[in-house]
Design a protein around this motif. Structure first.
Motif, PDB file in Angstrom:
ATOM      1  N   THR A 174      52.332 -28.811 -14.443  1.00  0.00           N
ATOM      2  CA  THR A 174      51.374 -28.107 -13.585  1.00  0.00           C
ATOM      3  C   THR A 174      50.640 -29.040 -12.627  1.00  0.00           C
ATOM      4  O   THR A 174      49.721 -28.615 -11.942  1.00  0.00           O
ATOM      5  CB  THR A 174      50.340 -27.347 -14.441  1.00  0.00           C
ATOM      6  N   VAL A 175      51.037 -30.310 -12.610  1.00  0.00           N
ATOM      7  CA  VAL A 175      50.418 -31.289 -11.708  1.00  0.00           C
ATOM      8  C   VAL A 175      51.491 -31.835 -10.776  1.00  0.00           C
ATOM      9  O   VAL A 175      52.581 -32.204 -11.221  1.00  0.00           O
ATOM     10  CB  VAL A 175      49.767 -32.443 -12.493  1.00  0.00           C
ATOM     11  N   SER A 176      51.194 -31.868  -9.498  1.00  0.00           N
ATOM     12  CA  SER A 176      52.141 -32.421  -8.529  1.00  0.00           C
ATOM     13  C   SER A 176      51.394 -33.236  -7.480  1.00  0.00           C
ATOM     14  O   SER A 176      50.196 -33.036  -7.257  1.00  0.00           O
ATOM     15  CB  SER A 176      52.955 -31.307  -7.856  1.00  0.00           C
ATOM     16  N   TYR A 177      52.115 -34.146  -6.841  1.00  0.00           N
ATOM     17  CA  TYR A 177      51.505 -35.023  -5.839  1.00  0.00           C
ATOM     18  C   TYR A 177      52.430 -35.128  -4.640  1.00  0.00           C
ATOM     19  O   TYR A 177      53.641 -35.377  -4.784  1.00  0.00           O
ATOM     20  CB  TYR A 177      51.260 -36.404  -6.423  1.00  0.00           C
ATOM     21  N   SER A 178      51.881 -34.918  -3.457  1.00  0.00           N
ATOM     22  CA  SER A 178      52.654 -35.056  -2.232  1.00  0.00           C
ATOM     23  C   SER A 178      51.706 -35.262  -1.065  1.00  0.00           C
ATOM     24  O   SER A 178      50.679 -34.568  -0.956  1.00  0.00           O
ATOM     25  CB  SER A 178      53.512 -33.809  -1.989  1.00  0.00           C
ATOM     26  N   ASP A 179      52.034 -36.206  -0.212  1.00  0.00           N
ATOM     27  CA  ASP A 179      51.289 -36.437   1.031  1.00  0.00           C
ATOM     28  C   ASP A 179      49.789 -36.588   0.807  1.00  0.00           C
ATOM     29  O   ASP A 179      48.963 -36.023   1.542  1.00  0.00           O
ATOM     30  CB  ASP A 179      51.541 -35.303   2.024  1.00  0.00           C
ATOM     31  N   GLY A 180      49.405 -37.312  -0.224  1.00  0.00           N
ATOM     32  CA  GLY A 180      48.002 -37.599  -0.459  1.00  0.00           C
ATOM     33  C   GLY A 180      47.229 -36.481  -1.125  1.00  0.00           C
ATOM     34  O   GLY A 180      46.000 -36.564  -1.221  1.00  0.00           O
ATOM     35  N   VAL A 181      47.910 -35.454  -1.627  1.00  0.00           N
ATOM     36  CA  VAL A 181      47.232 -34.338  -2.280  1.00  0.00           C
ATOM     37  C   VAL A 181      47.760 -34.173  -3.697  1.00  0.00           C
ATOM     38  O   VAL A 181      48.971 -34.031  -3.906  1.00  0.00           O
ATOM     39  CB  VAL A 181      47.425 -33.021  -1.502  1.00  0.00           C
ATOM     40  N   VAL A 182      46.841 -34.215  -4.660  1.00  0.00           N
ATOM     41  CA  VAL A 182      47.189 -33.940  -6.053  1.00  0.00           C
ATOM     42  C   VAL A 182      46.838 -32.484  -6.330  1.00  0.00           C
ATOM     43  O   VAL A 182      45.674 -32.084  -6.211  1.00  0.00           O
ATOM     44  CB  VAL A 182      46.421 -34.857  -7.030  1.00  0.00           C
ATOM     45  N   SER A 183      47.835 -31.673  -6.664  1.00  0.00           N
ATOM     46  CA  SER A 183      47.635 -30.246  -6.906  1.00  0.00           C
ATOM     47  C   SER A 183      47.716 -29.969  -8.400  1.00  0.00           C
ATOM     48  O   SER A 183      48.624 -30.447  -9.077  1.00  0.00           O
ATOM     49  CB  SER A 183      48.698 -29.421  -6.177  1.00  0.00           C
ATOM     50  N   VAL A 184      46.760 -29.200  -8.895  1.00  0.00           N
ATOM     51  CA  VAL A 184      46.721 -28.821 -10.304  1.00  0.00           C
ATOM     52  C   VAL A 184      46.720 -27.300 -10.379  1.00  0.00           C
ATOM     53  O   VAL A 184      45.781 -26.643  -9.911  1.00  0.00           O
ATOM     54  CB  VAL A 184      45.467 -29.379 -11.016  1.00  0.00           C
ATOM     55  N   ARG A 185      47.778 -26.731 -10.956  1.00  0.00           N
ATOM     56  CA  ARG A 185      47.846 -25.278 -11.113  1.00  0.00           C
ATOM     57  C   ARG A 185      47.038 -24.877 -12.346  1.00  0.00           C
ATOM     58  O   ARG A 185      47.383 -25.222 -13.466  1.00  0.00           O
ATOM     59  CB  ARG A 185      49.295 -24.807 -11.257  1.00  0.00           C
ATOM     60  N   LEU A 186      45.964 -24.147 -12.104  1.00  0.00           N
ATOM     61  CA  LEU A 186      45.056 -23.743 -13.168  1.00  0.00           C
ATOM     62  C   LEU A 186      45.122 -22.227 -13.373  1.00  0.00           C
ATOM     63  O   LEU A 186      45.650 -21.499 -12.534  1.00  0.00           O
ATOM     64  CB  LEU A 186      43.616 -24.154 -12.809  1.00  0.00           C
ATOM     65  N   LYS A 187      44.558 -21.768 -14.475  1.00  0.00           N
ATOM     66  CA  LYS A 187      44.477 -20.331 -14.719  1.00  0.00           C
ATOM     67  C   LYS A 187      43.394 -19.682 -13.850  1.00  0.00           C
ATOM     68  O   LYS A 187      43.391 -18.474 -13.654  1.00  0.00           O
ATOM     69  CB  LYS A 187      44.194 -20.068 -16.194  1.00  0.00           C
ATOM     70  N   ASP A 188      42.486 -20.477 -13.355  1.00  0.00           N
ATOM     71  CA  ASP A 188      41.452 -19.979 -12.456  1.00  0.00           C
ATOM     72  C   ASP A 188      42.113 -19.472 -11.168  1.00  0.00           C
ATOM     73  O   ASP A 188      42.815 -20.226 -10.482  1.00  0.00           O
ATOM     74  CB  ASP A 188      40.475 -21.120 -12.132  1.00  0.00           C
ATOM     75  N   PRO A 189      41.925 -18.200 -10.799  1.00  0.00           N
ATOM     76  CA  PRO A 189      42.594 -17.664  -9.604  1.00  0.00           C
ATOM     77  C   PRO A 189      42.022 -18.203  -8.300  1.00  0.00           C
ATOM     78  O   PRO A 189      42.634 -18.046  -7.239  1.00  0.00           O
ATOM     79  CB  PRO A 189      42.350 -16.153  -9.722  1.00  0.00           C
ATOM     80  N   ASN A 190      40.862 -18.832  -8.342  1.00  0.00           N
ATOM     81  CA  ASN A 190      40.229 -19.330  -7.124  1.00  0.00           C
ATOM     82  C   ASN A 190      40.872 -20.640  -6.677  1.00  0.00           C
ATOM     83  O   ASN A 190      41.203 -21.502  -7.490  1.00  0.00           O
ATOM     84  CB  ASN A 190      38.735 -19.545  -7.351  1.00  0.00           C
ATOM     85  N   ASP A 191      41.048 -20.776  -5.375  1.00  0.00           N
ATOM     86  CA  ASP A 191      41.540 -22.026  -4.793  1.00  0.00           C
ATOM     87  C   ASP A 191      40.362 -22.943  -4.521  1.00  0.00           C
ATOM     88  O   ASP A 191      39.334 -22.513  -4.003  1.00  0.00           O
ATOM     89  CB  ASP A 191      42.297 -21.768  -3.490  1.00  0.00           C
ATOM     90  N   ARG A 192      40.525 -24.213  -4.904  1.00  0.00           N
ATOM     91  CA  ARG A 192      39.481 -25.196  -4.652  1.00  0.00           C
ATOM     92  C   ARG A 192      40.109 -26.437  -4.035  1.00  0.00           C
ATOM     93  O   ARG A 192      41.201 -26.847  -4.427  1.00  0.00           O
ATOM     94  CB  ARG A 192      38.768 -25.602  -5.945  1.00  0.00           C
ATOM     95  N   VAL A 193      39.409 -27.015  -3.090  1.00  0.00           N
ATOM     96  CA  VAL A 193      39.834 -28.271  -2.477  1.00  0.00           C
ATOM     97  C   VAL A 193      38.685 -29.253  -2.599  1.00  0.00           C
ATOM     98  O   VAL A 193      37.548 -28.945  -2.223  1.00  0.00           O
ATOM     99  CB  VAL A 193      40.223 -28.091  -0.994  1.00  0.00           C
ATOM    100  N   GLN A 194      38.970 -30.429  -3.143  1.00  0.00           N
ATOM    101  CA  GLN A 194      37.926 -31.435  -3.307  1.00  0.00           C
ATOM    102  C   GLN A 194      38.432 -32.766  -2.756  1.00  0.00           C
ATOM    103  O   GLN A 194      39.471 -33.278  -3.192  1.00  0.00           O
ATOM    104  CB  GLN A 194      37.556 -31.581  -4.793  1.00  0.00           C
TER     105      GLN A 194
END
Length: 322
Positions: A174-194
């Protein structure tokens, strides 16, 4: 989806930490729903009687049906050698408004068991967690810590050999990294960018998650991920050995050499193979002195790993039988 955005400078700030308090908080997942954590069933079985005397009303009120826990239980460890007493001191001093906010973020309200003055509720939580540690973690923590430390060493080796991208794309499905962005797929339906913005991203291996996890709120950048090697922690392991190698080294040393394709401590190996710690250390020293293993110190543990010579010996083709 949670996305952590790293600039070029942030890439160098990615680091690992081990948090005893984080393990305590996440262990409530396995206590609440054992069937979801089959690798930890031996631990749950061994500690079942001890857990009967704990303040379970307070402990289980710290987790909801989604397996979420409040952020004050998931501190960002200051180093790989974080002390539990230091983390308890920070928890005991958590501001009342932060304590309430973190509970509401998980439950939507403050659970009845924590109604009343927040300071009294925090004291009860700290007391309950200390009792949980003494009854169910303290006897087994050296084994658990050895697995967590070995995971960190393995991930560091991945970075050295393949780069940060290889490591980040391998810690969880559920964790991926590409082009300087680490994405974590969570059960929370809201999208967050930090944006990391120099704050550093901390990766925390744990025994009590099956996928990548992150704070509920927008706290310091943190990803908790499942540590490798958990399945071999509680039961003795039998490794099939090439007969010729076993005849030269002995069955135990050949088994250890076969198993050390990934780093491990003598404590972990003793549990896996049903051998006393003193006997394991003796065998490891002999293999290291022969150049078949290398060792490195990590925290309180010495981790062993098969050397190139050891790998060559193990993988050498057998001569044809005439």
């Amino acid at each position: 989806m949670l996305r952590y955005v790293l600039n070029e400078a942030d890439v160098a700030t990615v680091r690992f930490g081990i948090s005893p308090l984080c393990e305590l908080g996440l262990s409530l997942r396995a206590i609440r729903e054992p069937s979801r954590f089959p690798l930890q069933l031996p631990w749950l079985s061994r500690t079942e009687a001890a857990r009967a005397d704990l303040d379970l009303d307070a402990l289980l009120a710290l987790i909801d049906n989604r397996m979420w826990t409040p952020d004050f239980l998931n501190p960002r460890p200051a180093s790989p050698l974080t002390r539990l007493d230091d983390e308890f001191a920070v928890l005991a001093a958590v501001p009342a408004d932060e304590f309430v906010r973190d509970l509401v973020a998980v439950h939507g309200h403050v659970p009845d068991v924590f109604a009343g003055p927040p300071r009294a509720a925090v004291r009860r939580i700290v007391r309950a967690l200390r009792e949980l540690w003494a009854a169910t973690f303290e006897p087994y923590w050296p084994r658990m810590r050895a697995v967590l430390e070995a995971d960190v060493v393995y991930r560091g080796r991945q970075i050295a050999q393949g780069g940060l991208s290889v490591m980040l794309n391998g810690i969880s499905s559920t964790v991926s990294y590409s082009d300087g962005v680490v994405s974590v797929r969570l059960k929370d339906p809201n999208d967050r960018v930090q944006h990391i913005d120099g704050n550093g991203l901390t990766l925390v291996p744990t025994m009590f998650t099956r996928r990548g996890s992150a704070p509920v709120g927008d706290g310091p950048p943190l990803i908790m991920y499942p540590a490798r090697g958990q399945g071999a922690l509680w039961e003795a392991e039998q490794v099939a050995n090439p007969a010729a190698l076993a005849a030269i080294l002995g069955e135990t040393r050949a088994s250890l050499l076969s198993a050390l394709g990934d780093p491990a401590s003598s404590t972990e190996l003793g549990v896996r193979f049903g051998v006393t710690a003193s006997a394991v250390n003796q065998h490891l020293r002999v293999l290291r002195d022969a150049g078949l293993l290398v060792s490195t110190r990590y925290g309180h543990s010495v981790l062993y790993l098969r050397s190139e010579l050891g790998t060559a010996l193990l993988e050498a083709p057998r001569p044809p039988v005439e």
